[in-house]
Design an enzyme around this catalytic site. Sequence first.
Site, short mmCIF file in Angstrom:
data_model
loop_
_atom_site.label_atom_id
_atom_site.label_comp_id
_atom_site.label_asym_id
_atom_site.label_seq_id
_atom_site.Cartn_x
_atom_site.Cartn_y
_atom_site.Cartn_z
CE LYS A 206 -9.53 -7.53 30.05
NZ LYS A 206 -10.92 -7.55 29.62
CD GLU A 212 -9.24 1.28 43.33
OE1 GLU A 212 -8.66 1.11 42.22
OE2 GLU A 212 -10.38 1.78 43.42
N GLY A 267 -13.45 -8.61 33.08
CA GLY A 267 -13.01 -8.72 34.48
C GLY A 267 -13.98 -9.53 35.33
NE ARG A 268 -19.59 -6.95 33.76
CZ ARG A 268 -18.98 -5.98 33.09
NH1 ARG A 268 -17.86 -5.46 33.56
NH2 ARG A 268 -19.47 -5.51 31.96
CD GLU A 353 -17.77 -3.60 36.56
OE1 GLU A 353 -17.17 -4.59 36.08
OE2 GLU A 353 -17.24 -2.85 37.40
CG HIS A 384 -33.01 -13.88 62.80
ND1 HIS A 384 -33.99 -14.08 63.76
CD2 HIS A 384 -32.80 -15.09 62.23
CE1 HIS A 384 -34.32 -15.35 63.79
NE2 HIS A 384 -33.62 -16.00 62.86
CE LYS A 512 -11.64 2.50 37.22
NZ LYS A 512 -11.18 1.62 36.17
O1 F6P Z 1 -13.28 -0.42 37.65
C1 F6P Z 1 -13.98 -1.55 37.23
C2 F6P Z 1 -13.07 -2.63 36.76
O2 F6P Z 1 -12.57 -2.32 35.52
C3 F6P Z 1 -13.78 -3.98 36.72
O3 F6P Z 1 -14.51 -4.16 35.57
C4 F6P Z 1 -12.64 -4.91 36.89
O4 F6P Z 1 -13.07 -6.18 37.27
C5 F6P Z 1 -11.84 -4.21 37.96
O5 F6P Z 1 -11.98 -2.83 37.64
C6 F6P Z 1 -10.40 -4.57 38.06
O6 F6P Z 1 -9.72 -4.36 36.88
P1 F6P Z 1 -8.27 -4.95 36.65
O7 F6P Z 1 -8.35 -6.42 36.69
O8 F6P Z 1 -7.82 -4.42 35.32
O9 F6P Z 1 -7.38 -4.43 37.76
#
Ligand code: F6P
Length: 547
Positions: A206, A212, A267-268, A353, A384, A512
């Site tokens: 987003k 990452e 995002g979620r 979240e 199990h 972060k």
């Molecule tokens: O760090 C949490 C977060 O902001 C989530 O809410 C989101 O889904 C994820 O990181 C990824 O964010 P982006 O789509 O901006 O890379």
Amino acid sequence: MPALTSLPAYQALAAHAETARHWQLRDLFAQDPQRFEHMHLQAAGLFLDYSKNRLDAETLRLLLALAEARDLASWRNAMLTGARINHTEQRAVLHTALRLPRGTRLEVDGEDVVAQVHGVLEHMKRFSDEVRNGAWRGHTDQEITDVVNIGIGGSDLGPKMACLALRHYAHPRLRMHFVSNVDGHDIEAVLQQLNPETTLFIVASKTFTTAETMMNAQTARSWFIQQCGAFADLSRHFVAVSTNTAAVKAFGIDPANMFPFWDWVGGRYSLWSAIGLPIALSVGFAYFSDLLAGAHAMDHHFATAPLAQNMPVLLGLIGFWNRQFLGCSSLSIAPYHQDLNRFPAYLQQLDMESNGKRVTRDGSPVDTPTCPVIWGECGTNGQHAYFQLLHQGSDLIPIDFIASLQPAHERQRHHTALLANCFAQSEAFMKGKTADEARAELEAAGLDAAEVARLLPHKVFPGNRPSNTILMDYLTPPALGALIALYEHKTFVQGVLWDVNSFDQWGVELGKVLAKAIEAELSGDAHPALHDSSTNGLVQLAKRGLP
Ligand code: F6P
């Protein structure tokens, strides 16, 4: 907004709970042989049996009164019509607009968002059709065989969960991969399987700034250029999904190959947007549309059904009752469907979240516990592993069972066994086994009195464990859409009751920032900062190795 515990409706529930928390589910079923008839609901292709919860009609009446005291219907309408209910980020919350049918109108800031949504859906359709039918080719004119989604959190969990859930609808030529972790083992394991000439990377973020994702995308880009030589060839192999056009361009992806979405998609809550591109590629645009339609059917139900017959509302209220008044600090999700293997992980982000918050919308402390810990694993595997604790451990942990009545395979014996286990577990959690029943069994097995006395305490199951059972006919795209939307709205309902903002996530920021500083120290670009002795010690170990 008044504090939750100060509300007369909350106090009435607390008084009711004084006696209700001593009720036994066995007694509730004995008192009302029609309990199942009275406590189930059907909507958008889903069936919810909530009869195995420790509550009665009066409990539900009081919970509904609390929902009214919290103005749930107005909050719901505010969300659905684009009010900026994510007040800490000044954003509307409109994932439901992503699944509105073409031709409906919903204006935000004078713009019809539904038209914008369908414009992007058109692009997704064109592109996914071309990749699937082989018209979209790599730079050496070969068909795409592998799609790699690079994203994390909401830009990974939803598409990954849905692609697995709908794997029976998948295109036979397209292998789907998901890289999320900054851990190089993740991308390395995927790159090893790929031919760059037939691979399509989707960089999904987003913000297009998530550390990452950016690192993984850069690694994928270098790997591709190393293997194939030319930067220009990227355009046939890299596409982006983002709200940040400038950053996408700067990365080297042609904006013509960018699928946009909007800041009003959390995002979620984003798998319905272009973040769902891997789903459309895998199962095809028609099934992706069916997924949206299933979610829309649940939205319609949520928007129009009376609160007392509203599935997300009831699921939210029951979870709230378990959390607030029965002291349940976690909720276990047990899909009895192997293809829903990633559903618990998906729900972890969705729920925790969203409602893992400790202050109300106006910044005061929430005066009760909030979101329970969400966790789980597919049945029967969980049986199990950790079901022992659920049956006989010291914590009371409710369970959501999720199953399809029909399988997507023809091995009927397996499916009969699976469903038998699912229903048997919910029965066992409800009934338990009394000391008298356990004793009778031991005696029937021929054990002498001393042995019976020795084993008896270990053989008793307290039971009285609450559970919901959610059923669908088949795990189809619409059923999956409805299921996800059910949990989205359940999360919303609980956020309204706690009066938290379910749509921001400031809690992920601190780690972060600290990671950036430590990364610079580890790579030698910055002098070691003075942390606490533990953090300093760990940094030194990473630089010098174990003593
Ligand atoms: O760090 C949490 C977060 O902001 C989530 O809410 C989101 O889904 C994820 O990181 C990824 O964010 P982006 O789509 O901006 O890379």
